[in-house]
Design an enzyme around this catalytic site. Structure first.
Site, short mmCIF file in Angstrom:
data_model
loop_
_atom_site.label_atom_id
_atom_site.label_comp_id
_atom_site.label_asym_id
_atom_site.label_seq_id
_atom_site.Cartn_x
_atom_site.Cartn_y
_atom_site.Cartn_z
N GLU A 85 0.64 -1.01 0.58
CA GLU A 85 0.09 0.37 0.56
C GLU A 85 0.95 1.58 -0.59
O GLU A 85 1.64 1.36 0.62
CB GLU A 85 -1.48 -0.11 0.94
N LYS A 280 -7.92 0.03 11.16
CA LYS A 280 -6.86 -0.84 9.86
C LYS A 280 -6.06 -0.25 9.79
O LYS A 280 -4.70 -0.78 9.39
CB LYS A 280 -8.18 -0.72 8.94
N HIS A 393 -1.48 10.75 -0.07
CA HIS A 393 -1.40 9.36 0.06
C HIS A 393 -1.51 9.54 -1.61
O HIS A 393 -0.78 8.46 -2.50
CB HIS A 393 -2.84 8.90 0.42
#
Length: 439
Positions: A85, A280, A393
């Site tokens: 990720e 998470k 991100h």
């Protein structure tokens, strides 16, 4: 239409791949080429990987990154992280650097007790079973001596065995609830071997117990298995600093930032939909180090999320508070880990990751991984309560978008420079790449 196959496991790797490509791929040559392209050229190393699991056809790679500058209990570490990720390693590194200048992370082991259970059905008088257990408990312990001797020399072994009456939730259901200390081993095989021996012993002893009726002597063993819920194998990690040191961005005061972090954690404590995503993000950091060190991330995930709901309501794993002008941020996690045995001892990169971490004990690794989770959460919350999560991100995700769009090296260079000052979205990048190709 694919056809069933018998004896698949007996085929060679080449035969497995050819069958798979023929039966389940429209581009069989391409499928074969992709699978073989990920084989390791070192045949000995490839054989080692082939033997980790069954029916191996290739390797599935994950990036291994490094997050430097983690000061943990006054030890400076660089933490290996295996994850796909975008922005996770960057976020961890950013948190590490931020707290490095504010005293670093503190971590403490709260307990290392692991759990296993023997589940069985007893159709009879529960008081008689309790008396029986009290008499044979020493026999149960002695029956496992051949399994526990080596572990006991290292300071581990069986800590206790307790008979639990669970007939209030399931008719005739009882269990032996066993606690273990496994030191630097995760201990799954050790625990399960002990449990199976305990099950055999209690069943054999019941048949000889004169106070039992014939029905009571026939104890039905259902299963013997460790639990991945280890609420007494817990580590705490924390950071703290004066409010005035929380100067994260020019457009928000330190006290406003601290209050926003506290409020964000409060929301995760009362709203399960937020808590799941909050936790998470923590597991982004935890799992990445668990994977890099050859530990079982599925077991860790299951245990951690059960712990988050230990009071019957799913909550945040982190806590934040302001007391006497000091900001405190902490986490408590149940982590059953190993630094010897399993993949930790045979996977070359897992062994190297542990070496990079200065060959930690299991307790030290618990501390490192808890810190990684706390750092990840601090980075995520810092972004969420200020600029938002997407700005950073998506800039990290830009490379993935350009690869999806099959941009050339030169095009990647131009567009990376361009989007360093623009908002990144798949549509915007696709349009920019199209314009670049047309000009």
């Amino acid at each position: 239409m694919p056809t069933p196959i018998s004896g698949f496991s007996k085929l060679t790797k080449e035969e497995k791949i050819n069958w798979l490509a023929t039966q389940y791929s429209t581009e069989s040559k391409s499928t074969i080429a992709i699978l073989k392209n990920y084989w390791n050229s070192d045949t000995n190393l490839q054989q080692l990987h082939d033997e980790f699991i069954e029916n191996t056809i290739s390797n599935f790679y994950l990036p291994l990154g490094i997050a430097p500058n983690f000061l943990i209990n006054n030890n400076l570490l660089a933490i290996p992280m295996a994850i796909e990720e975008s922005s996770v390693v960057a976020a961890a590194s950013r948190s590490a650097k931020f707290w490095l200048e504010r005293g670093g992370f503190k971590a403490t082991i709260l307990g290392t007790e692991k759990v296993g259970q023997v589940h069985f059905i007893f159709k009879g008088d529960s008081k008689k079973l309790t008396t029986f257990f009290g008499k044979i408990k020493p026999v149960l312990l002695s029956s496992t001596k051949h399994l526990t001797q080596s572990m006991e020399k290292r300071g581990g072994g069986i800590l206790d065995i307790v008979l639990r009456d669970k007939t209030d939730v399931l008719p005739d259901y009882f269990q032996l609830h066993c606690t273990f200390e496994t030191k630097d081993a995760m201990g799954a095989n050790f625990i399960n071997s002990c449990l199976e021996q305990l099950a055999k012993t209690i069943k054999d002893e019941a048949k000889k117990y004169s106070s039992f009726t014939q029905i009571e002597k026939e104890i039905e063993m259902v299963m013997s298995i460790l639990s991945n819920y280890v609420p007494n194998c817990v580590v705490r990690a924390e950071v703290s600093c004066p409010i005035d040191d929380l100067n994260v961005k020019a457009d928000i005061t330190p006290i406003a930032f601290a209050n926003k972090i506290v409020r964000a954690v409060q929301i995760a404590n009362v709203e399960p939909h937020r808590a799941v995503t909050h936790n998470k993000g923590i597991m982004n950091g935890v799992d990445a180090v668990v994977l890099a060190t050859g530990n079982d991330f599925r077991a860790i995930e299951a245990g951690v999320h059960a712990y988050a709901a230990k009071d019957g309501y799913y909550r945040s794993l982190t806590s934040a508070s302001i007391k006497e002008n000091i900001f405190n941020f902490s986490i408590e996690l149940p982590l059953a880990l190993g630094t010897v045995g399993g993949l930790t001892s045979i996977h070359p990169l897992a062994k190297l990751s542990l070496e990079i971490l200065q060959k930690p004990s299991a307790e030290e690794l618990m501390q490192i991984i808890a810190v990684a989770g706390l750092a990840q959460n601090f980075a995520a919350l810092s972004a969420l309560v200020t600029t938002g999560i997407q700005e950073g991100h998506m800039k990290m995700h830009l490379g993935n978008i350009l690869n999806q769009l099959e941009a050339t090296v030169a095009e990647k260079h131009i567009l990376t420079k361009r989007f360093s000052k623009e908002t990144v979205s798949h549509t915007a990048v696709a349009e920019a790449l199209k314009d670049l190709k047309n000009n």
